[in-house]
Design an enzyme around this catalytic site. Sequence first.
Site, PDB file in Angstrom:
ATOM      1  N   CYS A 206      -4.782   8.165   9.945  1.00  0.00           N
ATOM      2  CA  CYS A 206      -5.268   7.671  11.225  1.00  0.00           C
ATOM      3  C   CYS A 206      -5.262   6.146  11.223  1.00  0.00           C
ATOM      4  O   CYS A 206      -5.317   5.531  10.165  1.00  0.00           O
ATOM      5  CB  CYS A 206      -6.700   8.136  11.458  1.00  0.00           C
ATOM      6  SG  CYS A 206      -6.855   9.915  11.521  1.00  0.00           S
TER       7      CYS A 206
ATOM      8  N   HIS B   8       8.941   1.487  -1.065  1.00  0.00           N
ATOM      9  CA  HIS B   8       8.238   2.725  -0.709  1.00  0.00           C
ATOM     10  C   HIS B   8       8.128   3.679  -1.879  1.00  0.00           C
ATOM     11  O   HIS B   8       7.447   4.686  -1.794  1.00  0.00           O
ATOM     12  CB  HIS B   8       8.958   3.429   0.433  1.00  0.00           C
ATOM     13  CG  HIS B   8       9.039   2.574   1.653  1.00  0.00           C
ATOM     14  ND1 HIS B   8      10.049   1.665   1.828  1.00  0.00           N
ATOM     15  CD2 HIS B   8       8.230   2.452   2.718  1.00  0.00           C
ATOM     16  CE1 HIS B   8       9.859   1.028   2.971  1.00  0.00           C
ATOM     17  NE2 HIS B   8       8.763   1.486   3.523  1.00  0.00           N
TER      18      HIS B   8
END
Length: 781
Positions: free
Chosen positions: A543, A721
């Site tokens: 979120c 990443h």
Amino acid sequence: MTTSNKPIQSHVPGFPRIGAARELKFALEANWRGELPDAGLEAVGRDLRARHWALQQQAGLDFVTVGDFAFYDQVANHIQLLGCEPARYGFTAGQSQLSRYFAMARGDGNHEPAACGHDHAHDDGQPHASAALEMTKWFDTNYHYLVPEFTAETAFSLACKRLFDEVAEAQALGHAVKAVLLGPLSFLWLGKAKDAGLDRLGLLDRLLPVYGQVLDRLKAQGVQWVQIDEPILGLDLPAPWRSAFENSYWQLNQVGVPLLLATYFSPLEENLSLACRLPVAGLHVDGVRAPHELTSIADWLPVHKVLSVGIVDGRNIWRTDLDAALATLAPIAEKRGGKLWLSTSCSLLHVPFSLASETALDQEIKSWLAFATEKLDELYVLKQALQGHHDAATVNALDASRAAIAGRRASPRVHQQAVRERIAALPADADQRRSPFAQRQAEQRTRFKLPDFPTTTIGSFPQTAAIRAARAAFKRGELNAGDYEARMREEIADAVRRQEDLGLDVLVHGEAERNDMVEYFGEQLDGFVFTQLGWVQSYGSRCVKPPVIYGDVSRPKAMTVDWTAHAQSLTGKPMKGMLTGPITILQWSFVRDDQPRARTALQIALAIRDEVADLERAGIGIIQIDEPAVREGLPLRRGRWDEYLDWATRAFRVSASAAADGTQIHTHMCYAEFNDILPQIAAMDADVITIETSRSDMELLNGFGRFRYPNEIGPGVYDIHSPRVPGQAEMVRLLRKASAVIPPANLWVNPDCGLKTRGWAETETALRNMVAAARQLREEH
Ligand code: GLN
Ligand code: ZN
């Protein structure tokens, strides 16, 4: 009066699923850690759905929406529903549907999701496991969906009964049900062809019968309506896609369950008459993004069809001006009577859950806001008022709304005279550096005497557990400001020492003191507030908590100078100051709806401009202004790109142009399709731009080469990443490739993005190899 005595109805296209207290997030993560069995997770899901439906019913909606719930993503749910899970994961016989679902979403745990190079305002700084399916942004929102994959062999079948179970669940609770589906054309459009040359539209004939079966099933269950989302009607569609709509919906309509075709996020424009004549029982349109189309739609949509007007903003957090909404709706109600439905513009997935839990929020500002549950209440008041039901509750609610709207409009906290005057007096060339790039470059070369292929990093260094713990303790009041600052200064000193050891040419302070690249600045600027629990789902369990920009933006005092000057005092190498740019701050916040975005961007730009000037005065010669969000701010319709790019690039230039010629301005952008906006990126006129390229094997740089990108450029040479450490030879190969495309004298050497999610050990090895690669290139040239 209305033309029929059928009452006006109300509904929402979707509701947030994460839960008032992010219950879904915590349950998912417990399940992934192996601490909550699948049955427990299912129970949490069931409980959340029941609560969310109850809220919709109690707020007086005429239907609850079923099918908007997902354990990870609604598009992923459709991949299972329609039986097109890619075979390449090698699912094993007997593997549960849920574990296959999470395998698609999260993969093998070695890689972060492809879409998210940055980690802005996410609710944890932890590296995340792999998205086995690619993830990408849902239209122009900050929500990411899992991208369906199609090949020539892709077959579809009705393969998952989750949706039907949820319908039965809602019915058992006594609700009137409207089920929601992503439409077949949008589903195909949003997916990706894995075979070169495959036309996704060619799969439509295989897909439609399965949609037919889904609708049959829903009809047999007795759902009142099926909302079928085709948001691509708001895009510039190729002709074959447009013309596929009519026949598809003719087929789906044969099933005989009433279909509400839903569009949102964008005006319909040339698709307007198509949308109005499709053979469906109703049409939902976004009355917030396209209010100017409402009159034509109300006229053109045949009278026997339902028109659902999304009048309450599903993308922003401001209270609706109910008087204005009623004025818009009254003539439509006049024409359509009970065939008018009221709704939010789009699913409420994109706004926080409820204001009820915001106990610390400034009371005045709070009175101007409406989150998801408050928006449900607004729909009810509108419905009552529009039908002339002026009971006490409705009258009071209208009064309260009126007072809040008037209060916000007049509030001295929203308007700062000084900011207005500064903008009015801004000289026309405030967005221009003093001299052209060539002259600046010469001056900067004399000043910094950097070697060819200079090495640097993008800004952040590992946000270690110790850093996060110190910040948490500081926020809880367990660590005082002095001690916290001392700790952060040590972290900065540590980062500087390591960079000197590594032999990097341009150093950074490492951003240890920053929780997040937007929040850090928002907290120090006037015109921003922060919620406690204003979480919005970004993907899966993740979120974000966007700041709210409520008023004119200004900068009471310097925001980064102390930290940066401290870092510079520890080294003889140039220390790069690190700022977030105006478009990124704008894009990752909830913004005011009482002035154009362009104006808010310009206000932020002026605040950043002042910071640039202060850094310069403190002796900082290189300043990076990060703009990873420029590309994602592009309007959905190409026809609107120019206008946006004009003000967005100008805002960036305004933020950068106070700098003297000898000050080197960098910018940074994460992976994006840059090729169609290269002239505008060049027009930002940063002295150096660093971009993410390693995962495209430098291919992304070709566009810059063909375009003859004029300024200096640092194509990322390693993927941040993944914990994988690239070797020197690999980076040398990428740099040689880059040198063939860009004049070597203009090339920088750096990673793809910031290193905050990585550990120190891998970071140091990778950077050591990177510095060695740069040295090798210098010898070759
Ligand atoms: N300076 C930021 C960092 O290194 C840039 C991150 C980004 O572009 N998303 O973390
Ligand atoms: Zn980045």
